[in-house]
Design a protein around this motif. Sequence first.
Motif, PDB file in Angstrom:
ATOM      1  N   GLN A  40       0.876  -1.170   0.000  1.00 14.60           N
ATOM      2  CA  GLN A  40       0.000   0.000   0.000  1.00 14.60           C
ATOM      3  C   GLN A  40       0.919   1.227   0.000  1.00 14.60           C
ATOM      4  O   GLN A  40       1.301   1.735   1.048  1.00 14.60           O
ATOM      5  CB  GLN A  40      -0.912  -0.049   1.211  1.00 14.60           C
ATOM      6  N   LEU A  41       1.290   1.664  -1.214  1.00 16.64           N
ATOM      7  CA  LEU A  41       2.297   2.724  -1.351  1.00 16.64           C
ATOM      8  C   LEU A  41       1.712   4.095  -1.060  1.00 16.64           C
ATOM      9  O   LEU A  41       2.384   4.984  -0.523  1.00 16.64           O
ATOM     10  CB  LEU A  41       2.898   2.673  -2.755  1.00 16.64           C
ATOM     11  N   GLU A  42       0.460   4.269  -1.468  1.00 15.30           N
ATOM     12  CA  GLU A  42      -0.317   5.487  -1.196  1.00 15.30           C
ATOM     13  C   GLU A  42      -1.754   5.011  -1.062  1.00 15.30           C
ATOM     14  O   GLU A  42      -2.080   3.906  -1.505  1.00 15.30           O
ATOM     15  CB  GLU A  42      -0.240   6.470  -2.387  1.00 15.30           C
ATOM     16  N   PRO A  43      -2.640   5.855  -0.535  1.00 15.11           N
ATOM     17  CA  PRO A  43      -4.045   5.415  -0.445  1.00 15.11           C
ATOM     18  C   PRO A  43      -4.599   5.027  -1.826  1.00 15.11           C
ATOM     19  O   PRO A  43      -5.468   4.173  -1.935  1.00 15.11           O
ATOM     20  CB  PRO A  43      -4.755   6.641   0.126  1.00 15.11           C
ATOM     21  N   TRP A  44      -4.061   5.606  -2.877  1.00 12.65           N
ATOM     22  CA  TRP A  44      -4.540   5.339  -4.238  1.00 12.65           C
ATOM     23  C   TRP A  44      -3.602   4.449  -5.040  1.00 12.65           C
ATOM     24  O   TRP A  44      -3.809   4.222  -6.225  1.00 12.65           O
ATOM     25  CB  TRP A  44      -4.730   6.669  -4.997  1.00 12.65           C
ATOM     26  N   LEU A  45      -2.561   3.930  -4.392  1.00 15.07           N
ATOM     27  CA  LEU A  45      -1.542   3.179  -5.141  1.00 15.07           C
ATOM     28  C   LEU A  45      -1.177   1.869  -4.422  1.00 15.07           C
ATOM     29  O   LEU A  45      -0.398   1.871  -3.472  1.00 15.07           O
ATOM     30  CB  LEU A  45      -0.289   4.049  -5.322  1.00 15.07           C
ATOM     31  N   ASN A  46      -1.770   0.774  -4.900  1.00 17.83           N
ATOM     32  CA  ASN A  46      -1.440  -0.561  -4.385  1.00 17.83           C
ATOM     33  C   ASN A  46      -0.732  -1.346  -5.487  1.00 17.83           C
ATOM     34  O   ASN A  46      -1.134  -1.280  -6.649  1.00 17.83           O
ATOM     35  CB  ASN A  46      -2.716  -1.333  -4.019  1.00 17.83           C
ATOM     36  N   ARG A  47       0.294  -2.100  -5.125  1.00 18.27           N
ATOM     37  CA  ARG A  47       0.964  -2.949  -6.110  1.00 18.27           C
ATOM     38  C   ARG A  47       1.229  -4.322  -5.485  1.00 18.27           C
ATOM     39  O   ARG A  47       1.695  -4.411  -4.352  1.00 18.27           O
ATOM     40  CB  ARG A  47       2.292  -2.341  -6.562  1.00 18.27           C
ATOM     41  N   SER A  48       0.952  -5.366  -6.277  1.00 20.19           N
ATOM     42  CA  SER A  48       1.075  -6.740  -5.789  1.00 20.19           C
ATOM     43  C   SER A  48       2.344  -7.404  -6.306  1.00 20.19           C
ATOM     44  O   SER A  48       2.724  -7.189  -7.467  1.00 20.19           O
ATOM     45  CB  SER A  48      -0.124  -7.558  -6.277  1.00 20.19           C
ATOM     46  N   TYR A  49       2.968  -8.231  -5.474  1.00 21.78           N
ATOM     47  CA  TYR A  49       4.167  -8.981  -5.883  1.00 21.78           C
ATOM     48  C   TYR A  49       4.134 -10.388  -5.295  1.00 21.78           C
ATOM     49  O   TYR A  49       3.876 -10.570  -4.100  1.00 21.78           O
ATOM     50  CB  TYR A  49       5.448  -8.235  -5.449  1.00 21.78           C
ATOM     51  N   SER A  50       4.399 -11.356  -6.147  1.00 17.85           N
ATOM     52  CA  SER A  50       4.404 -12.754  -5.729  1.00 17.85           C
ATOM     53  C   SER A  50       5.597 -13.023  -4.822  1.00 17.85           C
ATOM     54  O   SER A  50       6.663 -12.425  -4.999  1.00 17.85           O
ATOM     55  CB  SER A  50       4.496 -13.660  -6.954  1.00 17.85           C
TER      56      SER A  50
END
Length: 223
Positions: A40-50
């Motif tokens: 959860q990098l910013e409230p509007w920026l999520n990025r997923s990683y295996s």
Amino acid sequence: MKKLSATLVHKIQLTHDVYELTYSLPENPSIAPWQYMMFQLEPWLNRSYSIASFSWLNCTLIVKRISDGKGSPRICDASIGDIFQIMIPLGHFILKATSIPKCFIGTGTGFAPLFSQINATADMWITDIVAFIFGVRNIDDIFYEDIIRDLGEGFLNFKYEQYLSRDEKDGYRKWYVTDWITKENIENFGEFYICGSPIMVRDARTKLEELGIQKDNIFFEQF
Ligand SMILES: Cc1cc2nc3c(=O)[nH]c(=O)nc-3n(C[C@H](O)[C@H](O)[C@H](O)COP(=O)(O)OP(=O)(O)OC[C@H]3O[C@@H](n4cnc5c(N)ncnc54)[C@H](O)[C@@H]3O)c2cc1C
């Protein structure tokens, strides 16, 4: 699923744009190794990683830095000690604990979940017949080659084919991982795990189904 703080504790640049990043977690989130975590990098920026590997409280990712990306540069350029908010574990790209010979097919950033599934196959001693068919563009994009060969030593019958779509070099296959999918090559395998770009995943599934593999025996994740 839990919301935790992950501290970057180790960082290795594997290629010009791929990083191995290890995070320490404050508690064991009881993950299956092929799952993923979401930053959860910013409230509007999520990025997923295996998750490529997990050992007690340490979780390792393999992340490609997309130079014009919103998320991956922040993750790859972080310094040791930087703390991120994450959600963990997520995902249903599940390895079946069966004795059926397994074939893993992937490209690029699809490496991480397949790598953990192959490790889990070795750890669980469920089958001795495994293939890993992996593709990158150029010779400079290859990483973990020796680690994969070492991993293969744990199986009676391990086939590792590295494809290069834009380079030619002895010992490597030219063009696409989907070219490997032929009747003769797949005949010893009963389960197929595919991870990579949507186009590769679509083409691989189509070819496998055309060769008579039931949908129920094809597992995939795309990103
Ligand atoms: C379940 C899941 C697991 C994932 N696991 C991994 C993983 O293990 N390792 C990993 O590196 N990524 C993984 N991803 C992809 C990751 O979540 C991001 O999408 C990726 O890092 C790009 O984010 P970004 O914010 O840097 O780029 P964005 O700002 O989202 O995109 C910027 C530009 O880059 C392009 N782009 C996006 N991804 C790629 C790519 N892979 N190659 C080339 N161009 C691209 C976009 O089309 C866009 O034009 C996973 C995604 C999902 C959904």
